[in-house]
Write an enzyme that holds these catalytic residues in place. Structure first.
Site, PDB file in Angstrom:
ATOM      1  N   LEU A 158      22.194 -27.378  10.611  1.00 22.07           N
ATOM      2  CA  LEU A 158      23.385 -28.016  11.168  1.00 22.07           C
ATOM      3  C   LEU A 158      23.188 -29.526  11.097  1.00 22.07           C
ATOM      4  CD1 LEU A 158      26.064 -28.159  12.801  1.00 22.07           C
ATOM      5  CD2 LEU A 158      24.684 -27.954  14.886  1.00 22.07           C
ATOM      6  N   GLU A 159      24.145 -30.216  10.479  1.00 21.06           N
ATOM      7  CA  GLU A 159      24.139 -31.686  10.481  1.00 21.06           C
ATOM      8  C   GLU A 159      25.065 -32.165  11.600  1.00 21.06           C
ATOM      9  OE1 GLU A 159      23.503 -33.018   5.845  1.00 21.06           O
ATOM     10  OE2 GLU A 159      25.519 -32.414   6.433  1.00 21.06           O
ATOM     11  N   VAL A 160      24.536 -32.970  12.502  1.00 16.99           N
ATOM     12  CA  VAL A 160      25.352 -33.591  13.549  1.00 16.99           C
ATOM     13  C   VAL A 160      25.587 -35.043  13.139  1.00 16.99           C
ATOM     14  CG1 VAL A 160      25.375 -34.411  15.934  1.00 16.99           C
ATOM     15  CG2 VAL A 160      24.671 -32.070  15.428  1.00 16.99           C
ATOM     16  N   HIS A 212      28.509 -30.309  11.047  1.00 12.50           N
ATOM     17  CA  HIS A 212      28.671 -29.696   9.720  1.00 12.50           C
ATOM     18  C   HIS A 212      27.757 -28.484   9.595  1.00 12.50           C
ATOM     19  CE1 HIS A 212      27.898 -29.908   5.120  1.00 12.50           C
ATOM     20  NE2 HIS A 212      28.852 -29.040   5.399  1.00 12.50           N
TER      21      HIS A 212
END
Length: 589
Positions: free
Chosen positions: A325-327, A314
């Site tokens: 950044l969200e993983v 995301h």
């Protein structure tokens, strides 16, 4: 920025090397200077090839010892002489610097005025006096909560550079990106800038050209500002291969991809179609990542033949500017796939946090209750302009009401509604209560979508107006949804901010409690980098530590009694209040 000043004589020596005006700008902004510019301004004596650094340094030291190299003297131009050597010039210099600094920091950061004070003391009273003041102020700044918060964010961002999943099994070299819109083009841009090969695909030439145009414009701007050489500019653009449905060889290109990131329409059926199509084309090892901001990754992976290769990535918009950044991993994501996703994010220059697969992930999950409370205040009669100003004064980059308009009220509605539901299924339940969410439906039905349509909560018809007025249609809707008994029209700015920020903090703590995020540091870094939580307050967890968990519990209990169970303190917060412990350690992790 660490909330400190350049120590070890930095505030005294730098003005002598490059001039007071340039030194003040460098010290206040912390901007990096390229080597050729550094030599030209007198910051460094010589620039050498990295391979010749050691022998050049030794030769320079020997020449200096033998007297062959003399200390360089800065030639003062008449303007530098006026600004540094005359009382009137120094007054002009520091008055203007102070004015610009206050406009930028809004008085929230104690370090910039301390830097100016030290530099001024050195210019007016000499090196010894300036150095003494520098030592004193450095110690005072180190003890401020603002510096502690900024150091905490620095430690968290530094820790995020380490991959929590370890080394990836296979290095990602070629990335396929589906969708050349704002998000897809942004992901492509940050990828080619870091040496990754990108296959940028859109359904037709018009969509692809628009995306390629955005990339070319952005990279061309960097070339114009001399942030890139012509070679770097051309090299980056050459790494992006544009493809469409009509390109005969697009499947052959994608058969060589190590990762595919989809940035297509936010519809589950579309995501499922992408997964099925890609799995039939890409190699067995290829990772398929979704850039969804709301849809469950596990559900996207439910149609996959290789669900272990599915992961969420995301990005935040605009991608080239937003650092987070969200993983997101679902229960079948392979560890090496998660490792590769984080590794790509780090390579792209992002600060990456690992997040559990729940509605809203982390940032949007915390943002939902915050937006609901902003709506509740308005429905209780609070002025949207006063809500905005209160949040700006608190240190947020934009007001909560403006935030809805900027991202789009239709998008805000989608984010909020995505979080409503049974807690047993991962939704927020009672924690999304407090406001009548049908109000957002009414805005969308009436075409009030925010800035993009020229009208939302505010009226954007006059582009020259600095302060946008509340739109008359929005006023009518607010009147329609006015709470029958509760009145917040005379609520203080502090009380409004408290209600909104406590909703954010409560959800952040729930995320830590339920394992949505790994650490409180991750939660703070993501809040600061994802939505602009004031850095000098350190994020929701450090801010809670600063207030005291027991104090936060007391505030929440009072609001719970007055407004309802959506203000109920989480169990983890109650435990910290009882034990007198902090969420964030003072030492780096």
């Amino acid at each position: 920025m660490l909330g400190l000043l350049p120590g070890a004589g930095g505030t005294q020596r730098l003005p002598k090397l490059v001039g007071a005006q340039t030194a003040i700008q460098m010290m206040l902004t912390g901007k990096q200077v390229k080597s050729d510019k550094a030599k030209k301004m007198g910051l460094v004596d010589s620039v050498v090839d990295p391979n010749a650094l050691e022998r050049s340094a030794i030769a320079t030291a020997i020449d200096a010892a033998n007297g062959k190299i003399k200390p360089r003297k800065r030639n003062l131009g008449w303007m530098d002489w006026f600004l540094e050597k005359t009382p009137m010039g120094r007054k002009v210099l520091f008055d203007q610097a102070t004015k610009a600094m206050k406009k930028q920091t809004k008085g929230k950061y104690p370090a910039p005025p301390a830097i100016l004070e030290c530099a001024k003391a050195g210019l007016e009273s000499g090196h010894a006096v300036g150095s003494k003041l520098e030592r004193e102020l450095f110690g005072k700044l180190a003890a401020t909560p603002e510096s502690a918060a900024l150091r905490g964010i620095f430690f968290g961002a530094t820790a995020a550079k380490k991959n929590p999943f370890g080394e990836p099994k296979q290095k990602v070299e070629t990335i396929g990106i589906l969708g050349a819109g704002l998000m897809g083009a942004g992901i492509a841009e940050v990828s080619i800038a870091k040496g990754l090969r990108v296959l940028l695909k859109d359904k037709d030439q018009m969509g692809l050209s628009r995306g390629e145009g955005m990339i070319a414009k952005s990279i061309g701007g960097k070339l114009k500002k001399k942030r890139l050489t012509t070679y770097q500019h051309d090299s980056q653009l050459s790494r992006c291969v544009g493809l469409t449905d009509e390109t005969p060889s697009w499947k052959k290109h994608f058969s060589q991809a190590d990762m595919v990131i989809e940035a297509v329409f936010e519809e589950m059926s579309v995501k499922h179609k992408v997964v099925r199509e890609m799995e039939a084309i890409v190699p067995q090892h290829c990772i398929i990542a979704s850039n969804t901001s709301t849809l469950p990754i596990g559900e996207i992976a439910s149609v996959a033949q290789r669900p272990e290769n599915i992961v969420g990535m995301h990005y935040f918009s605009p991608v080239p500017k937003m650092p987070l950044l969200e993983v997101i991993t679902h229960d079948k994501t392979a560890p090496h796939v998660a490792a590769a996703a984080v590794d790509v994010g780090i390579q792209q220059g992002k600060t990456v946090i690992a997040v559990k697969d729940v509605p809203g992930f982390y940032v949007n999950r915390c943002l939902g209750p915050f937006l609901v409370e902003a709506m509740a205040l308005q429905q209780q009669g609070a002025d949207p302009l006063k809500i905005n100003k209160a949040l700006l004064d608190f240190g947020m980059p934009v007001g909560g009401v403006t935030l809805c308009d900027e991202v789009g009220i239709d998008v805000s509605r989608h984010v909020v509604n995505n979080l409503v539901g049974d807690p047993a299924k991962g939704y927020l339940g009672v924690r999304m209560e407090g406001a009548d969410l049908r109000m957002l439906d009414k805005f969308v039905e009436n075409g009030l979508l925010g800035r993009k349509t020229g009208k939302g909560f505010f009226d954007y018809s006059d582009p020259k107006a600095k302060e946008k007025p509340i739109h008359k249609e929005a006023l009518a809707i607010l009147k329609e949804f006015r709470h029958p008994s509760k009145d917040s029209s005379s609520l203080s700015s502090e009380a409004m901010v408290e209600r909104m920020m406590l909703r954010f903090i409560v959800e952040a703590i729930h995320c830590l409690q339920s394992g949505v995020i790994r650490t409180s540091r991750d939660g703070d870094v993501a809040a600061v980098m994802g939505i602009g939580f004031p850095p000098f307050r350190g994020g929701p967890f450090m801010y809670t530590d600063r207030l005291g968990a027991d104090v936060v519990v007391q505030k929440l209990r009072a609001l719970e009694e007055e407004h309802g169970p959506h203000f109920e303190p989480p169990e983890l917060l109650l435990k910290h209040a009882k034990d007198g412990t902090k969420f964030v350690s003072n030492t780096p992790e």
